[in-house]
Design an enzyme around this catalytic site. Structure first.
Site, PDB file in Angstrom:
ATOM      1  N   ILE A  96       0.821  -1.217   0.000  1.00 16.11           N
ATOM      2  CA  ILE A  96       0.000   0.000   0.000  1.00 16.11           C
ATOM      3  C   ILE A  96       0.854   1.266   0.000  1.00 16.11           C
ATOM      4  O   ILE A  96       0.368   2.336  -0.294  1.00 16.11           O
ATOM      5  CB  ILE A  96      -0.980   0.013   1.201  1.00 16.11           C
ATOM      6  CG1 ILE A  96      -0.243   0.017   2.562  1.00 16.11           C
ATOM      7  CG2 ILE A  96      -1.906  -1.216   1.132  1.00 16.11           C
ATOM      8  CD1 ILE A  96      -1.147   0.204   3.763  1.00 16.11           C
ATOM      9  N   LYS A  97       2.125   1.156   0.377  1.00 14.67           N
ATOM     10  CA  LYS A  97       3.045   2.302   0.386  1.00 14.67           C
ATOM     11  C   LYS A  97       2.420   3.551   0.993  1.00 14.67           C
ATOM     12  O   LYS A  97       2.578   4.645   0.463  1.00 14.67           O
ATOM     13  CB  LYS A  97       3.576   2.581  -1.024  1.00 14.67           C
ATOM     14  CG  LYS A  97       4.443   1.432  -1.579  1.00 14.67           C
ATOM     15  CD  LYS A  97       5.132   1.805  -2.886  1.00 14.67           C
ATOM     16  CE  LYS A  97       6.051   0.715  -3.411  1.00 14.67           C
ATOM     17  NZ  LYS A  97       5.402  -0.562  -3.742  1.00 14.67           N
TER      18      LYS A  97
END
Lengths: 299, 299
Positions: A96-97
């Site tokens: 998901i960074k």
């Protein structure tokens, strides 16, 4: 599931491979699209990939962008897929960074590493074992994940040195002989230092496409698991990823997405069989290189 | 809606205020929760805020973390809220802070700046006018948004100097007399240089909590709109944000979230009235400071 439980799965399956579930509707065969629902097409495709690989790979990674692209329906597929992968005993990484200021990072952490109970009902649509975290905002943003790591026995991978070409632009800037990515590696080390385990819950993303940076980062972060993207389609090979492993042959997992999930096109098989064959091949190649480097754990 | 259309709204309403729609279930009054559905509670609360502010503020910003926290139901509220805000003529910013390698950044861009047509049905659940982008992976990741900016007449805000305390850790590292945030500002300038408009579609996030950095960044990025977080609850005041504006009194929008949406608690009013009063007060304060600095556009 925590990092040590992941490691047990790696050893049991003799595989450090992470299968990247990054579906693209335009590459999914028509047979998955018969009823016209995006969520069903994405999930049914992922399900066949998972059925092909769950006995021979320890983990999957879902790149959430490929689900967000399709709105609510896409994210239903994300949620259904991660639940199915859990049922099959896989370690699930949400790529998901995320990363934001204090209370906002905490909200991301609550939603993706933990869950929320509302009116007696548990909301865990996005809860996974591990998420990737972007460090541009500094350590206070990464720290917000630690509470849930401890509470739910989870882990994260912090972006240290990414696999893309322009990662140099910010990450390689060097001041007083220390690059930005080495500074982030330093934050990872500090965070792991409060844990007793051999490998702490704060891992690092280090791209297979930068072999020499990989060697130095492996030395710098002895207690961090590495998530290694860039294998296959992005140009990294089995030789390159060997440097991500510690001397005992552990400490790294290697992701491949397109090379596994779309292998059915290449070999003219079912999706399930294509994924299975690609993982078997990747296990074999990486293990052969680990053996050559005298780093194999499961002799 | 593009940046120039946003600017027209700012001038018409004599307001550079962005209302941050960052709802927290635990702070939403019980009357919104009667039927027990998370998506309804979040949306109904946001709807009342929007009804209170849409005539006196040009834009809203949705921090997606506070919706993702509540899974699919939360993101339904995100989608419903942005649609309602559009209906009311507001410029809508999705504060998503995404950023990834090539095709993945493109997927984020497609989902949040654009839309996808599947089986003849348009999927635009998350499509907004503008999104925030994280630059840690370098310019190739930001560039992936440009195609949709041009195709859909949209814009982005790139994180340059964030408002939090540990933003110093990465962003302030200086090599050859140039900090990381100045390097990112340089990327913003290059991207805007291909556009003829006074303000290009690539804006910058610059926190109100760092006034001196604000002054130098304003000089460096003359053609970029600034999105300024950190006003109010985070410690930035009206005096601090004046430096985000160009000499003509334009070029910046100032976000406040908690100070507006939870103002009903402070003044003992309805949610709608509380939000309205908070925006009127903020408009007044910022305009007074702009006037003092001889930077007021709408004399």
């Amino acid at each position: 599931m925590n990092i040590n439980q992941l490691q047990k799965k790696i050893i049991d399956k003799k595989s450090p491979v992470v299968v990247g579930l990054d579906p693209r509707l335009e590459k999914i065969p028509d047979e998955y699209k018969k009823d016209g629902k995006i969520s069903k097409a994405l999930f049914d495709f992922n399900k066949d990939v998972i059925d092909g690989i769950y006995e021979i790979a320890p983990a999957v990674k879902l790149q959430i962008a490929f689900y967000e692209k399709y709105g609510i329906e896409g994210l239903k597929a994300y949620s259904d897929t991660k639940k199915y992968a859990k049922e099959k005993g896989l370690f699930v990484i949400g790529d998901i960074k995320r990363g934001d200021i204090g209370s906002t990072s905490q909200a991301y952490s609550n939603g993706h590493l933990g869950n929320v109970v509302y009116n007696g009902i548990k909301v865990d649509d996005f809860e996974v074992d591990n998420v990737t975290v972007n460090p541009y905002l500094g350590e206070d943003c990464i720290n917000e994940f630690i509470e849930d790591i401890d509470k739910y026995d989870k882990s994260i991978f912090v972006l240290v040195k990414t696999s893309n070409k322009s990662s140099k632009q910010i990450q390689d800037i060097k001041k007083d002989d220390v690059t930005i990515y080495e500074r982030v590696a330093g934050i990872v080390n500090v965070m792991n230092s409060k844990y007793d385990e051999n490998y702490g819950p704060v891992g690092a993303v280090v791209g297979a496409t930068y072999p020499s940076e990989m060697i130095s980062l492996r030395k710098q972060m002895k207690n961090a698991y590495f998530l290694v993207p860039g294998y296959g389609a992005q140009g990294g090979g089995a030789k390159d990823v060997v440097n991500a492993f510690n001397e005992d042959g552990l400490g790294a997992i290697v992701n491949s997405s397109r090379g596994i999930i779309f292998n059915y096109e290449k070999i003219g098989s079912t999706v399930k069989e294509g994924a299975k064959q690609a993982v078997l091949e990747m296990n074999k190649k990486i293990n052969a290189e680990l053996e050559k480097a005298n780093k194999i754990y499961w002799k």
